[in-house]
Scaffold this motif. Structure first.
Motif, short mmCIF file in Angstrom:
data_model
loop_
_atom_site.label_atom_id
_atom_site.label_comp_id
_atom_site.label_asym_id
_atom_site.label_seq_id
_atom_site.Cartn_x
_atom_site.Cartn_y
_atom_site.Cartn_z
N ALA A 144 -52.17 -6.53 3.16
CA ALA A 144 -51.65 -7.99 3.48
C ALA A 144 -50.94 -7.76 4.73
O ALA A 144 -50.92 -6.94 5.59
CB ALA A 144 -50.44 -8.30 2.44
N LEU A 145 -50.41 -8.95 5.14
CA LEU A 145 -50.14 -9.39 6.68
C LEU A 145 -48.81 -10.17 6.64
O LEU A 145 -48.54 -10.89 6.14
CB LEU A 145 -51.15 -10.15 7.36
N ARG A 146 -47.98 -9.42 7.67
CA ARG A 146 -46.81 -9.87 8.04
C ARG A 146 -47.00 -10.53 9.09
O ARG A 146 -47.33 -9.98 10.41
CB ARG A 146 -45.70 -9.02 8.22
N VAL A 147 -46.76 -12.05 9.28
CA VAL A 147 -47.21 -12.88 10.52
C VAL A 147 -45.80 -13.62 11.20
O VAL A 147 -45.01 -14.16 10.27
CB VAL A 147 -48.12 -13.89 10.12
N ARG A 148 -45.75 -13.56 12.45
CA ARG A 148 -44.48 -13.93 13.13
C ARG A 148 -45.25 -15.21 13.96
O ARG A 148 -46.29 -15.08 14.70
CB ARG A 148 -43.95 -13.11 14.06
N THR A 149 -44.54 -16.34 13.65
CA THR A 149 -45.01 -17.64 14.52
C THR A 149 -44.31 -17.70 16.03
O THR A 149 -43.10 -16.87 16.27
CB THR A 149 -44.54 -18.74 13.74
N VAL A 150 -44.53 -18.72 16.51
CA VAL A 150 -43.90 -18.71 17.81
C VAL A 150 -42.34 -19.29 18.09
O VAL A 150 -41.80 -18.96 18.65
CB VAL A 150 -44.62 -20.03 18.74
N ASP A 151 -42.08 -19.65 16.87
CA ASP A 151 -40.73 -19.77 16.66
C ASP A 151 -39.85 -18.79 16.11
O ASP A 151 -38.70 -18.82 15.73
CB ASP A 151 -40.55 -21.20 15.60
N GLY A 152 -40.65 -17.58 15.73
CA GLY A 152 -39.96 -16.23 15.36
C GLY A 152 -39.48 -16.28 13.90
O GLY A 152 -39.03 -15.42 13.26
N ASP A 153 -40.29 -17.24 13.07
CA ASP A 153 -40.20 -17.17 11.61
C ASP A 153 -41.41 -16.04 11.14
O ASP A 153 -42.29 -16.10 11.88
CB ASP A 153 -40.59 -18.42 10.89
N GLU A 154 -40.97 -15.58 10.10
CA GLU A 154 -41.79 -14.38 9.62
C GLU A 154 -42.52 -14.94 8.23
O GLU A 154 -41.73 -15.43 7.56
CB GLU A 154 -41.29 -13.14 9.35
N TRP A 155 -43.77 -14.71 8.02
CA TRP A 155 -44.30 -15.10 6.78
C TRP A 155 -45.38 -13.97 6.34
O TRP A 155 -45.78 -12.96 6.96
CB TRP A 155 -45.47 -16.26 7.24
N LEU A 156 -45.42 -13.98 4.90
CA LEU A 156 -46.37 -13.04 4.31
C LEU A 156 -47.60 -13.76 4.06
O LEU A 156 -47.83 -14.71 3.28
CB LEU A 156 -45.89 -12.44 2.81
N ALA A 157 -48.59 -13.46 4.76
CA ALA A 157 -50.14 -13.86 4.65
C ALA A 157 -50.90 -13.19 3.80
O ALA A 157 -50.94 -12.07 4.16
CB ALA A 157 -50.62 -14.28 5.94
N ASP A 158 -51.71 -13.89 2.90
CA ASP A 158 -52.61 -12.79 1.90
C ASP A 158 -53.79 -13.73 1.46
O ASP A 158 -53.49 -14.44 0.56
CB ASP A 158 -51.89 -12.24 0.78
N VAL A 159 -54.87 -13.63 2.35
CA VAL A 159 -55.94 -14.45 1.69
C VAL A 159 -57.04 -13.47 1.14
O VAL A 159 -58.11 -13.77 1.01
CB VAL A 159 -56.76 -14.88 3.03
N GLY A 160 -56.58 -12.12 0.72
CA GLY A 160 -57.50 -11.24 -0.03
C GLY A 160 -56.92 -10.73 -1.28
O GLY A 160 -57.24 -9.65 -1.45
N PHE A 161 -56.14 -11.73 -2.05
CA PHE A 161 -55.74 -10.90 -3.52
C PHE A 161 -56.49 -11.84 -4.45
O PHE A 161 -56.07 -11.66 -5.64
CB PHE A 161 -54.29 -10.90 -3.61
N GLY A 162 -57.41 -12.50 -4.28
CA GLY A 162 -58.12 -13.17 -5.24
C GLY A 162 -57.07 -14.29 -5.61
O GLY A 162 -56.62 -15.16 -4.61
N ALA A 163 -56.60 -14.52 -7.14
CA ALA A 163 -55.90 -15.65 -7.34
C ALA A 163 -54.38 -15.46 -7.07
O ALA A 163 -53.77 -14.41 -7.63
CB ALA A 163 -55.84 -15.91 -8.98
#
Length: 287
Positions: free
Chosen positions: A110-129
């Protein structure tokens, strides 16, 4: 990625190049990815080599118009996000299976993603449903999403043990900082917060591609989110269309031409022959 590769990837998603790496841009790319790039394990049953290298992943997802499983989908997505200016950290997860047992180390990417504003998100386009949108990484309350109600929680004791080991942190307990990702109250996977590299997942991808114990070798799956928020899944010859309200239509495809037509018309995948299951067993949990 060079500019031509970025543009080609964005065309695959039907997305414009975002002006800045913001949370809104991430949400848009995440949802488009789930709608256009299917979660599928066809390579395993077609005898195709799975290589966790950036160029090979881009060749498959962008050049060949294919999908993949977690290592491939989140691996390719991480390359795109990084090229667009997002801060991306790959994380290792272990998927909860039967009786709450955890899978092998490097079971999931899975991916921990930081945006330009400094917020962090859990991105996951690989877990099916799973969630349609990225989850706020630091939020510990419930997060409503078209895919369900999600929560990221501090990992507690792993009372059920783990397959192939005693837990991410050893001793049968979640290590300090480990997180459990839950959907509708049910744990989906345990996430280790230590940064990883794409190459770290090679052994996990090999195991899932070859082991008779892997659910990926036991069944065929090709699945994506539909434009109305539902899901379409082809599991072998069984076509399941689930509407956003949860109603399902299931039918068996009798002829090879039907199967190949669904792959082509509903998933954008052109195949010369119908894949056959290498190791028959239980149906894929992510379909």
């Amino acid at each position: 990625m060079n500019p031509a590769q970025i543009d080609a990837y964005l065309r695959r998603l039907g997305a414009a190049r975002p002006a800045r790496p913001t949370a809104d841009a991430l949400r848009d790319l995440h949802l488009r990815h789930l709608r256009t790039v299917p979660f599928e394990n066809l390579s395993i049953h077609l005898g195709e080599e799975i290589v966790l290298a950036e160029e090979r992943l881009l060749e498959k997802v962008v050049g060949a118009g294919r999908g993949g499983f977690c290592y491939e989908l989140n691996g390719a997505f991480s390359v795109l996000l990084t090229a667009l200016g997002f801060g991306v950290t790959p994380l290792a997860g272990r998927v909860y299976g039967e009786e709450g047992r955890l899978g092998i180390p490097y079971d999931h990417l899975a991916l921990r993603v930081r945006t330009v504003d400094g917020d962090e998100w859990l991105a996951d386009v690989g877990f099916g449903a799973h969630s349609h949108c990225p989850l706020a990484f630091g939020e510990r309350g419930e997060q409503d999403d078209p895919g369900g109600t999600f929560r990221i929680a501090e990992a507690g004791p792993d009372a059920a043990g783990a397959t192939g080991g005693s837990g991410v942190g050893g001793g049968g307990r979640g290590a300090g900082g480990d997180l459990d990702v839950l959907r509708d109250g049910q744990p989906q996977y345990r996430l280790e917060v230590r940064p990883r590299l794409l190459g770290d997942f090679t052994a996990g991808a090999w195991w899932h591609s070859t082991s008779p114990s892997s659910h990926f070798t036991q069944s065929l799956v090709c699945s994506r989110v539909t434009e109305d928020g539902g899901r379409i899944t082809l599991g072998g010859r069984t076509l399941t269309e689930t509407a956003a309200d949860g109603t399902r239509a299931v039918r068996e495809l009798e002829h090879d031409e039907e199967v190949l037509g669904v792959y082509r018309e509903r998933f954008g995948i052109g195949l010369d022959c119908v894949p056959t299951v290498r190791n028959r067993g239980k149906i894929n949990r992510n379909g």
